[in-house]
Motif scaffolding. Sequence first.
Motif, short mmCIF file in Angstrom:
data_model
loop_
_atom_site.label_atom_id
_atom_site.label_comp_id
_atom_site.label_asym_id
_atom_site.label_seq_id
_atom_site.Cartn_x
_atom_site.Cartn_y
_atom_site.Cartn_z
N ASP A 43 0.81 -1.22 0.00
CA ASP A 43 0.00 0.00 0.00
C ASP A 43 0.85 1.27 0.00
O ASP A 43 0.58 2.20 -0.75
CB ASP A 43 -0.93 0.02 1.22
N LYS A 185 -2.41 -2.88 -8.24
CA LYS A 185 -3.52 -1.93 -8.27
C LYS A 185 -4.75 -2.59 -8.90
O LYS A 185 -5.88 -2.16 -8.69
CB LYS A 185 -3.14 -0.68 -9.08
N TYR A 186 -4.50 -3.64 -9.68
CA TYR A 186 -5.58 -4.41 -10.30
C TYR A 186 -5.73 -5.75 -9.57
O TYR A 186 -5.96 -6.79 -10.18
CB TYR A 186 -5.28 -4.64 -11.78
N LYS A 286 -10.23 1.71 -2.17
CA LYS A 286 -10.31 2.15 -3.57
C LYS A 286 -11.74 2.47 -3.96
O LYS A 286 -12.66 1.67 -3.72
CB LYS A 286 -9.74 1.05 -4.47
N ARG A 309 -7.19 4.53 -5.08
CA ARG A 309 -6.63 3.24 -4.64
C ARG A 309 -6.70 3.16 -3.13
O ARG A 309 -7.01 4.15 -2.46
CB ARG A 309 -5.17 3.09 -5.11
N ASN A 310 -6.44 1.98 -2.60
CA ASN A 310 -6.41 1.83 -1.15
C ASN A 310 -5.37 2.76 -0.54
O ASN A 310 -4.28 2.93 -1.10
CB ASN A 310 -6.08 0.39 -0.77
#
Length: 386
Positions: A43, A185-186, A286, A309-310
């Motif tokens: 993260d 991220k995916y 996210k 995003r987170n």
Amino acid sequence: MRKWKVVFIALALTILWPTIGLADEKSVNLAPEAISAILIDSDTGTILYEKNGNQKLPPASITKIMTMLLVVEAIDNGKISLSDKVRASEYAASMGGSQIFLEPGEEMSVEDLLKGVAVASGNDASIALAEYIAGTEEAFVQQMNEKAKQLGMNNTHFSNSNGLPAENHYTTAYDISIMSRELLKYEDLITKYTGIYQDYLRKDTNRPFWLVNTNRLVRFYPGVDGLKTGYTSEAKFCLAATAKRDSLRVIAVVMGEPNSKVRNKEVAQMLDFAFSQYKNVSLYTKGQVVQSVAVDKGKEEKVNVIVPRNFSILLKKGEKEEAYQQEIQIEENIPAPIDKGRIVGKIVVKKDGREISSIDLVAEKQINKASTWELITRTAKRMFLQ
């Protein structure tokens, strides 16, 4: 002049960033037999352990992390879809090493090819996807190098899409952690494939192909759901692995290990260290809406401002809590048109007035400019309701 709204939120948290990792790095030797290694929090990107992290080395099939990244980006932006059929060229089918044994002219879906790359490390599947996205592998490799430059992978150069030995093909453990973090991220998409231990391709044909993940930690280490192994006689045994427990996801990379057993053992040691020493606190997930703000002269009068995003904060276990501030800065009365994903603000975490971390805030969707008639009608309705 743009107007900004600033909101301060107190956080009762102890925040630790890259400096904590550098201190711990001196007192532990988690990968003694690797030529280079790195351990990061996914993260925040905080380095928890590093050994020769910027040494340029051949990455073998870890190269395919960048290949998979460009594939999932093409899926995400709508250029291709998982159901698209890809025709294997003579060149793709000619690849040696790890492969899914594509035949020239054989058609396979993007999803199955991606699975063939993620699980079986198929060199032929990598070429087929590269050619489908960019037309030729050479053009795809150019995209790989452009992406590496965008991400700040300053010690990386790719010469092919699958990691087979080639001149001027190198990267570093640190750069691998960067592209691994970008691929994650995916997470919801890619770990569906990198987290598979075994499966089949061509299930409904007379030549089914059994896939077994080259990353054995997917089966034997709790929480591991990716990413990619690599081996050539030049690169030796390499691995970029990711694991998640609760809300903490970490990435461990080793390069130049003597064999697969030692490779897996040292990566497991790195993961054990991360999960025993650290935890994180999630601030935003996210897509979470932070605020809704006014749009000036837009077809819609408001737009949601979201976190792309987170966003979390890393803590060392056992640390005492201290007060931190979260500062939300958002542009007010944003003029239309607004593109989806446009940066319209940011969140900043501070301690004693010093910025610790930040994340951009973006518009949730596109807002077009309203027509003159729409603006007149809107004004009339407001006057009528007063």
